[in-house]
Design a protein around this motif. Structure first.
Motif, PDB file in Angstrom:
ATOM      1  N   ASP A 442      11.369 -26.362 -59.983  1.00  0.00           N
ATOM      2  CA  ASP A 442      12.200 -27.157 -60.681  1.00  0.00           C
ATOM      3  C   ASP A 442      13.150 -26.463 -62.017  1.00  0.00           C
ATOM      4  O   ASP A 442      14.520 -27.205 -61.677  1.00  0.00           O
ATOM      5  CB  ASP A 442      10.817 -27.675 -60.742  1.00  0.00           C
ATOM      6  CG  ASP A 442      10.198 -28.685 -60.409  1.00  0.00           C
ATOM      7  OD1 ASP A 442      10.888 -28.405 -58.803  1.00  0.00           O
ATOM      8  OD2 ASP A 442       8.717 -28.749 -60.087  1.00  0.00           O
ATOM      9  N   ARG A 445      16.609 -26.397 -60.172  1.00  0.00           N
ATOM     10  CA  ARG A 445      17.105 -27.681 -59.811  1.00  0.00           C
ATOM     11  C   ARG A 445      17.452 -28.623 -61.821  1.00  0.00           C
ATOM     12  O   ARG A 445      18.617 -29.054 -61.243  1.00  0.00           O
ATOM     13  CB  ARG A 445      15.911 -28.754 -59.394  1.00  0.00           C
ATOM     14  CG  ARG A 445      16.577 -30.016 -58.434  1.00  0.00           C
ATOM     15  CD  ARG A 445      15.627 -30.415 -57.553  1.00  0.00           C
ATOM     16  NE  ARG A 445      16.710 -32.050 -57.592  1.00  0.00           N
ATOM     17  CZ  ARG A 445      15.965 -32.709 -56.385  1.00  0.00           C
ATOM     18  NH1 ARG A 445      14.800 -32.280 -54.665  1.00  0.00           N
ATOM     19  NH2 ARG A 445      16.557 -33.174 -55.563  1.00  0.00           N
ATOM     20  N   ASP A 446      16.020 -28.383 -62.596  1.00  0.00           N
ATOM     21  CA  ASP A 446      17.288 -28.428 -64.133  1.00  0.00           C
ATOM     22  C   ASP A 446      18.177 -28.144 -64.035  1.00  0.00           C
ATOM     23  O   ASP A 446      19.259 -28.797 -64.341  1.00  0.00           O
ATOM     24  CB  ASP A 446      15.943 -28.971 -64.416  1.00  0.00           C
ATOM     25  CG  ASP A 446      14.912 -29.565 -64.095  1.00  0.00           C
ATOM     26  OD1 ASP A 446      14.789 -31.093 -63.480  1.00  0.00           O
ATOM     27  OD2 ASP A 446      13.547 -29.426 -64.729  1.00  0.00           O
ATOM     28  N   GLN A 447      18.639 -26.894 -63.792  1.00  0.00           N
ATOM     29  CA  GLN A 447      19.940 -26.472 -64.583  1.00  0.00           C
ATOM     30  C   GLN A 447      20.998 -26.939 -63.753  1.00  0.00           C
ATOM     31  O   GLN A 447      22.133 -27.132 -64.415  1.00  0.00           O
ATOM     32  CB  GLN A 447      19.834 -24.852 -64.467  1.00  0.00           C
ATOM     33  CG  GLN A 447      20.916 -24.278 -64.307  1.00  0.00           C
ATOM     34  CD  GLN A 447      20.486 -22.124 -64.210  1.00  0.00           C
ATOM     35  OE1 GLN A 447      19.791 -21.903 -63.462  1.00  0.00           O
ATOM     36  NE2 GLN A 447      21.306 -21.675 -64.919  1.00  0.00           N
ATOM     37  N   ALA A 449      21.253 -30.064 -62.218  1.00  0.00           N
ATOM     38  CA  ALA A 449      20.969 -31.424 -62.713  1.00  0.00           C
ATOM     39  C   ALA A 449      21.595 -31.191 -64.237  1.00  0.00           C
ATOM     40  O   ALA A 449      23.446 -32.371 -64.370  1.00  0.00           O
ATOM     41  CB  ALA A 449      20.166 -31.785 -63.143  1.00  0.00           C
ATOM     42  N   ALA A 450      21.703 -30.295 -64.811  1.00  0.00           N
ATOM     43  CA  ALA A 450      22.388 -30.217 -66.576  1.00  0.00           C
ATOM     44  C   ALA A 450      23.805 -30.185 -66.491  1.00  0.00           C
ATOM     45  O   ALA A 450      24.822 -30.351 -67.316  1.00  0.00           O
ATOM     46  CB  ALA A 450      21.128 -29.446 -67.197  1.00  0.00           C
ATOM     47  N   ALA A 451      24.082 -29.055 -65.039  1.00  0.00           N
ATOM     48  CA  ALA A 451      25.777 -28.868 -64.814  1.00  0.00           C
ATOM     49  C   ALA A 451      25.962 -30.351 -63.884  1.00  0.00           C
ATOM     50  O   ALA A 451      27.244 -30.075 -63.995  1.00  0.00           O
ATOM     51  CB  ALA A 451      25.882 -27.912 -64.425  1.00  0.00           C
ATOM     52  N   GLY A 452      25.362 -31.180 -63.697  1.00  0.00           N
ATOM     53  CA  GLY A 452      26.384 -32.271 -63.169  1.00  0.00           C
ATOM     54  C   GLY A 452      26.289 -32.133 -61.688  1.00  0.00           C
ATOM     55  O   GLY A 452      26.950 -32.974 -61.118  1.00  0.00           O
ATOM     56  N   GLU A 454      24.241 -31.951 -58.436  1.00  0.00           N
ATOM     57  CA  GLU A 454      23.313 -33.335 -57.719  1.00  0.00           C
ATOM     58  C   GLU A 454      22.413 -32.485 -56.533  1.00  0.00           C
ATOM     59  O   GLU A 454      23.621 -32.721 -55.712  1.00  0.00           O
ATOM     60  CB  GLU A 454      23.328 -34.737 -57.759  1.00  0.00           C
ATOM     61  CG  GLU A 454      21.774 -35.714 -56.858  1.00  0.00           C
ATOM     62  CD  GLU A 454      22.191 -36.954 -56.614  1.00  0.00           C
ATOM     63  OE1 GLU A 454      21.507 -37.678 -55.861  1.00  0.00           O
ATOM     64  OE2 GLU A 454      23.680 -37.400 -57.176  1.00  0.00           O
ATOM     65  N   ASN A 467      27.527 -35.041 -59.777  1.00  0.00           N
ATOM     66  CA  ASN A 467      27.976 -36.801 -59.430  1.00  0.00           C
ATOM     67  C   ASN A 467      29.117 -36.907 -60.786  1.00  0.00           C
ATOM     68  O   ASN A 467      29.931 -36.337 -61.384  1.00  0.00           O
ATOM     69  CB  ASN A 467      26.632 -36.415 -61.008  1.00  0.00           C
ATOM     70  CG  ASN A 467      25.394 -36.633 -60.776  1.00  0.00           C
ATOM     71  OD1 ASN A 467      25.226 -36.625 -59.786  1.00  0.00           O
ATOM     72  ND2 ASN A 467      24.366 -35.477 -61.492  1.00  0.00           N
TER      73      ASN A 467
END
Length: 467
Positions: A442, A445-447, A449-452, A454, A467
């Motif tokens: 996780d 995945r969060d890392q 997502a923080a970079a845009g 998906e 994104n």
């Protein structure tokens, strides 16, 4: 030939009937290279690139001529302001134009003549106009030569204006003119101008007028009658009006169809070179991928104004990502395959005055069908859908699997590097999940997502998109 285009000269949509069957000659006015191109300039290049691709798709031999105006009052002014040779300014900006062609996936013109290379043809045309009584040498010893607008009874037909309603031509002082609307075919050399910006003539040293340049070059490369003349709508008057008048007055049939694309506006006004560097092509492609910028410029009908905003550009980029996402997912499952053929609806849309919005609507319908096949796992049926979608995108210059988008300067190397980095993180995530270290998975995945980035988990493995 089933293509119908809106003809600015007749104000009707008419069938294109080539002068020479099976061949189409197109002249569109290129950039006056006193500065690098902004996205308003490059819209015209993209529009005529799609026209060319469609004509070639339909089996026609196409000759595209796009001139470079490399001698002009504004270029001389820029040279003086920058304390540089005028031709150095022109050449630097010509190279910037070529870079914009390349980065947005435009095929290079068949011929790209420079005005300075065609002075003999211009002088020949001036002599013909003088002999026919449509041009005269100014009586003020300036060395200027003017076109006599009142000698040509059809002057104003392209822009649908009467001579008496027109403003004075601003290309030269009125002192040596018979009528303020007369425009310069040749400009005598003035004190303070570079000696390198003048050529010898029977009327004294000087340089060509802007309108004359295009008429002479069009005739040289496409003949005295050709199929399509185009450019931005802002050129219809006075530039194209003057081209039409002087060419017809010299005894040429000239263009059969006049095709004008609408402007890219900024804050309700036409985008101009004074808008600053942020809207130069070289700057915009730092904020959005080049292929997404091309999509933005292609998606509207060519005769519709584009009101530029960062928000609309971002929306176009998101819309493009969805199209590209389908192509890449389908290619992963079914293989890239070969280009197929376009649908009848797509062909009918482009034949109807190059109606790209209608063509894109049909393409989106094909993508919707393709996504259903992906969900159903019907790979055999996916093959022809992908082939059709890629063929239609190829006509628009937007096939994301085409070599130019994967190997050119259009940020492909950046995208490939990003893919390597993201894949490495996804491999770490998969290893963590296999080891049942879900907290570490996780965190990856969060890392991302923080970079845009998906991540979508699919039966075929994880996919990623920006994104």
């Amino acid at each position: 030939m089933t293509l119908r285009l809106y003809n600015s000269a007749t104000r009707e949509t008419t069938a294109l009937e080539p002068v020479v069957p099976g061949r189409v000659g197109v002249y569109h006015c290129g950039l006056t290279v006193q500065g690098p191109p902004h996205i308003g300039h490059i819209r015209k290049e993209v529009v005529f690139d799609v026209l060319r691709r469609w004509l070639v798709h339909e089996g026609l031999e196409v000759t595209i001529v796009a001139n470079v105006t490399d001698i002009d009052d504004k270029i001389l002014q820029k040279g003086a302001e920058q304390d540089r040779e005028w031709f150095a300014v022109a050449y630097e900006n010509e190279r910037a134009l070529h870079q914009a062609y390349d980065v947005l996936g435009c095929l290079p013109p068949t011929y790209e003549p420079r005005a300075t290379g065609h002075v003999p043809e211009m002088l020949e045309m001036i002599r013909e106009l003088i002999d026919r009584g449509h041009a005269y040498v100014a009586g003020d010893d300036s060395g200027d030569v003017y076109f006599d607008v009142r000698s040509w009874p059809h002057y104003g037909e392209l822009s649908n204006q009467r001579i008496d309603d027109m403003q004075a031509a601003e290309d030269a002082p009125p002192d040596g003119k018979r009528d303020p609307r007369d425009f310069a075919l040749w400009k005598g050399h003035k004190d303070g101008e570079p000696e390198t910006a003048a050529w010898p003539t029977p009327w004294g040293r000087g340089r060509p007028g802007w309108h004359l340049e295009c008429s002479a070059m069009a005739a040289k490369y496409l003949g005295h009658e050709f199929d399509i003349h185009g450019g931005g709508l802002d050129l219809r008057f006075p530039h194209h009006e003057n081209e039409l008048a002087q060419s017809r007055a010299a005894g040429q049939a000239f263009a059969r169809v006049w095709m004008h694309n609408a402007m890219v506006n900024l804050g309700g006004a036409k985008m101009a070179k004074s808008v600053g560097n942020t809207l130069m092509v070289s700057e915009v492609v730092k904020r959005v991928r080049p292929i997404a910028l091309r999509y933005y410029l292609v998606a509207a009908h060519y005769r519709s104004i584009i009101e530029f905003s960062e928000e609309s550009l971002a929306e176009a980029a998101v819309a493009w990502d969805r199209i590209e996402g389908f192509v890449r997912r389908a290619a992963e499952l079914a293989g890239p395959g070969q280009l197929g053929d376009v649908t009848p609806a797509f062909a009918a849309a482009l034949d109807d005055d190059l109606s790209i919005p209608a063509a894109l609507a049909d393409l989106q319908a094909s993508i919707a069908d393709g996504n259903k096949l992906i969900s159903a796992g019907d790979i055999d049926a996916l093959h022809p859908v992908l082939a059709t979608v890629r063929a239609e995108l190829d006509v628009l210059g937007l096939d994301p699997l085409a070599p130019n988008w994967n190997t050119s300067t259009g940020s492909a190397s950046t995208e490939q590097a990003l893919d390597v980095l993201v894949r490495a993180l996804l491999d770490q995530r998969m290893a963590a999940r296999a080891a049942k270290d879900f907290a570490a998975a996780d965190a990856v995945r969060d890392q991302l997502a923080a970079a845009g980035v998906e991540v979508e988990d699919t039966p075929q493995g994880p996919r990623w998109s920006v994104n």
